[in-house]
Design an enzyme around this catalytic site. Structure first.
Site, PDB file in Angstrom:
ATOM      1  CB  THR A   1      24.781  20.401 -36.653  1.00 29.43           C
ATOM      2  OG1 THR A   1      25.527  21.436 -37.176  1.00 29.43           O
ATOM      3  CG2 THR A   1      24.317  19.551 -37.856  1.00 29.43           C
TER       4      THR A   1
ATOM      5  CG  ASP B   1      25.287  19.861 -31.391  1.00 23.46           C
ATOM      6  OD1 ASP B   1      26.364  20.385 -31.779  1.00 23.46           O
ATOM      7  OD2 ASP B   1      24.659  19.222 -32.068  1.00 23.46           O
TER       8      ASP B   1
ATOM      9  CG  ASP C   1       0.548   7.264  10.517  1.00 32.23           C
ATOM     10  OD1 ASP C   1       1.625   7.731  10.110  1.00 32.23           O
ATOM     11  OD2 ASP C   1       0.222   6.220  10.414  1.00 32.23           O
TER      12      ASP C   1
ATOM     13  CB  CYS D   1       4.341  -2.142   1.817  1.00 37.48           C
ATOM     14  SG  CYS D   1       2.660  -1.781   2.904  1.00 37.48           S
TER      15      CYS D   1
ATOM     16  CB  CYS E   1       3.468   5.682   6.831  1.00 42.60           C
ATOM     17  SG  CYS E   1       3.533   4.060   7.365  1.00 42.60           S
TER      18      CYS E   1
ATOM     19  CG  ASP F   1      -1.925  -1.179   1.207  1.00 44.64           C
ATOM     20  OD1 ASP F   1      -2.533  -1.450   0.038  1.00 44.64           O
ATOM     21  OD2 ASP F   1      -2.199  -1.859   2.399  1.00 44.64           O
ATOM     22  CB  CYS F   2       2.540   3.021   1.684  1.00 45.03           C
ATOM     23  SG  CYS F   2       3.292   2.229   3.231  1.00 45.03           S
TER      24      CYS F   2
ATOM     25  CG  ASP G   1      21.969  15.397 -32.591  1.00 42.29           C
ATOM     26  OD1 ASP G   1      22.987  16.413 -32.535  1.00 42.29           O
ATOM     27  OD2 ASP G   1      21.618  15.195 -33.924  1.00 42.29           O
TER      28      ASP G   1
ATOM     29  CB  CYS H   1       3.811   5.650  12.037  1.00 42.42           C
ATOM     30  SG  CYS H   1       3.719   4.915  10.474  1.00 42.42           S
TER      31      CYS H   1
END
Length: 725
Positions: free
Chosen positions: A435, A433, A707, A60, A391, A56-57, A621, A389
């Protein structure tokens, strides 16, 4: 859910073209080192991957990691919360042991090919519904008969506590000592002992509600990734010896001919075989207008054929299409954590034990030293325990980064991880750059003197068949004007002079302006060359008949892109190996400074100097841009660039539009601001409730709200990035 018998075993987790390259900023040591951060799986050993059910988070994910780390023979483990994947590196087959360890931690695994088990809403929410009903009955009994109501609250607490305490014991055995389940169990049992039975039951009910909210928020956070995965159809239509066959997309191989109906999505990257067709590539590039493609042009997987049945030759191997590369980048983003994320992770590991110690001191010290009432201070200590906590704090950064990366991917910008996203947010100047980056990369005819189509047709006749870029530009211009190009014969290249041929009985020579005296055109030639244009002379039977001017032209969106960057307060400079005149012409059009005639080593030196003044991004590139990209704070590659540039870069513009630079930087800055907001929410709420608890204003159930509420708030705040325009 039962665990899979045979997990997917893969030899290597790599990304075609766009795999992240380790940089100094990915290093966990202050001085920098040559290896990636410890979270990245090493090259040695076999690799295994599963899907984890029930997370769930982000906390976990840490619990699953801790459980698998206890397995003997495991070299490294990584849980990717964004895609729910568990990656394990080991020298021997430890799949059974890993599955057993995860099961003991209270989660389950399945293979990537195995579909997720569909659970009915009633079954999924049965524990919560049961507790709500028992809570209501307990409250009703309390109104009628206090002793019976008290017993009912105790029963409700024990029913709600059983699965949480069992999970807590599992996590302690797998190395997660300070999980929220442990804190909840201690708080609920402590509340029962001091007689706060109603609050003990309420705490557990609010905790379960918070868990459901966190699960909902997590699924919303993963929605961007799920949407990308849904772009790939499960089957493909291939043409074999003139017959159509339906096959799984995993059966497609480079060279196969696939067929896509109007409105259908491409299952793999392909080269268009049909004459022309329009494709909706908005899901991958953010471009809302359908793109016209011609025979031989590449089309990415996930694009939709707008108006006709098309055939394409497959280019990508299974798992290496444009969509797969984006998904792998999002997964690998968690391996390249941003510095702030690594700091928060380390801080949270210290924060929870410290809070537990403070809670113990609050519960014990006042009664022992000040003869304060035990019940009141134990109650405050238990409340602090729940506030401790981490979380919301743990998820504050990864939730924002995952949303930021997914939002960027939707707009055709691939950013390789949280570290790159954070670096991008700090950029104050950009080196371009010329070209192929600021310009189209192909010379075009910009002027004909005198303005005579016959002169252009004559030149095109001589240049037909040549592979020289200037020659091809002249032929393209004649064709675009619909001119009839005469037939040329006896074509021959003159070393150092040009090219000549016989056209309609005349000898025609095309050469550079300095190779043939043409006094009548000298003023025009001088003016054109000073403007950075290349000039060629058309000579017929020894007489100069006219001149053609050619130049690599700006991309259509170059001026708009530079203006957008200036609005963000970002200055630009052109670093090019081209001659100063050509560089000056482009720089003057864009209002940028420039340095010309640079070799790759010179570009690195220039980038290093600029980077020392302020964080700089290098956009290029070509192969010659790769060293400069590595020397910059962050390297950005154009999607049409070489493989080396794309490998080296920390980010890439797949849609090949320069306007994406400002969008990318703006999104990175918004993500950094979002992270700060999330950390403020997470710590601010805890700070407020810490003070109010010590003052006796708030109690256990409000601590739980602090929390779970903070966790939901920071996740919802991070989701705003997905809706950012």
């Amino acid at each position: 859910m039962s665990t899979p018998e045979t997990p997917k075993k893969v030899p290597q987790f790599s990304v075609l073209k766009l795999s992240p390259v380790p940089t100094k900023d990915d290093c966990c040591c202050d001085s920098g080192c040559e290896t990636q951060a410890a979270s990245v799986l090493p090259e040695s050993g076999d690799r295994y991957t599963w899907i984890v059910n029930g997370m769930d988070c982000a906390a976990c994910a840490r619990k699953v990691e801790n459980a698998v780390k206890q397995v003997a023979g495991v070299n490294q483990v990584q849980v990717l919360f964004a895609t729910e994947k568990l990656l394990v590196s080991a020298d021997a087959d430890v799949s059974k042991q890993v599955e057993a360890a995860v099961t003991k931690a209270g989660y389950s695994l399945r293979s990537e090919q195995e579909p997720a088990e569909k659970i009915s809403p009633l079954r999924e929410n049965l524990p919560l519904i049961t507790l709500i009903i028992m809570m209501a009955l307990s409250w009703a009994l309390e109104q009628v008969n206090h002793p019976f109501g008290n017993l009912a609250f105790i029963a409700t607490t024990l029913v709600g506590l059983f699965p949480i305490a069992r999970q807590s014991l599992r996590l302690i055995k797998t190395g997660s000592w300070f999980a929220i389940e442990t804190l909840m169990s201690v708080a609920a049992i402590g509340a029962l002992f001091i007689g706060a039975t109603a609050e003990a039951a309420m705490v557990l009910l609010l905790f379960l509600i918070g868990e459901r909210l966190e699960g909902w928020a997590a699924s919303r956070a993963r929605k961007g990734v799920s949407a990308l995965m849904a772009l790939k159809p499960e089957t493909a239509s291939v043409v074999v010896n003139g017959e159509r066959q339906t096959v799984a997309i995993t059966a497609l191989r480079p060279g196969d001919v696939m067929e896509v109906a109007a409105g259908g999505r491409l299952p793999a990257d392909g080269t268009l075989l049909t004459a022309t067709a329009s494709f909706d590539e908005s899901a991958l590039t953010g471009e809302s207008i359908p793109v016209e493609r011609e025979t031989g042009e590449k089309v990415p997987a996930g694009a939709t054929s707008v108006d006709r049945l098309v055939q394409l030759k497959v280019l990508s191997e299974p798992g290496d299409s444009a969509i797969d590369r984006i998904l792998k980048l999002i997964e690998e983003a968690e391996e390249r954590r941003a510095p702030v994320e690594r700091f928060i992770d380390r801080f949270s590991r210290i924060y929870t034990p410290v809070i537990m110690l403070i809670a113990l001191l609050v519960a014990v010290v006042p009664p022992l030293l000040l003869s304060a009432p035990w019940e009141a201070w134990i109650y405050k200590g238990l409340t602090l325990l729940l506030i401790g906590c981490p979380c919301a704090l743990v998820i504050s950064t990864p939730a924002a980064i995952t949303s930021g990366l997914a939002a960027a991917a939707r707009r055709g910008a691939l950013i390789k991880g949280g570290a790159a996203l954070e670096q991008l947010s700090q950029v104050q100047q950009i080196a371009f750059d010329k070209t192929g980056t600021l310009t189209v990369g192909k010379p075009q005819v910009t002027g004909i003197y005198p303005a005579d189509d016959a002169l252009l047709a004559l030149a095109a006749a001589v240049e037909q068949g040549s592979t020289h870029p200037l020659a091809q530009a002249i032929v393209r211009e004649a064709q675009s004007r619909g001119l009839t190009i005469p037939t040329a014969s006896a074509q021959r290249a003159l070393m150092g002079s040009g090219i000549e041929a016989e056209v309609e009985g005349s000898k025609v020579l095309i050469c550079a302006a300095d190779k043939f005296p043409a006094d009548e055109f000298s003023p025009q030639i001088r003016e054109l060359e000073q403007a950075g244009q290349t000039v060629v002379i058309v000579v017929v039977d020894g007489v100069a008949r006219g001149v053609l001017a050619l130049r690599d032209t700006l991309r259509e969106d170059a001026k708009e892109a530079v203006a957008a960057l200036h609005q963000l307060g970002i200055q630009g400079v052109i670093l090019t190996g081209d001659n100063p005149r050509a560089a000056a012409a482009i720089a003057n059009e864009l209002g940028l400074e420039f340095k010309a005639g640079l070799l790759p080593a010179d570009k690195v030196q220039a980038v290093t100097g600029l980077n020392a003044q302020a964080p700089l991004a290098m956009v290029g590139d070509g192969i010659n841009d790769a060293p400069a990209m590595k020397a910059a704070t962050i390297g950005i590659a154009m999607g049409s660039g070489t493989d080396v540039a794309l490998e080296t870069a920390d980010a890439a513009l797949t849609h090949n539009r320069l306007t994406g630079l400002a969008q990318m930087i703006s999104l990175a800055r918004a993500t950094r601001a979002n992270i700060r907001q999330n950390i403020t929410i997470a710590l601010g709420l805890k700070g407020i409730f810490l003070v109010t608890t010590l003052l006796g204003i708030t109690g256990l159930w409000l601590a739980v709200l602090a929390d779970t509420g903070a966790t939901v708030l920071v996740t919802a705040n991070a989701l705003r990035l997905l809706r950012r325009r």
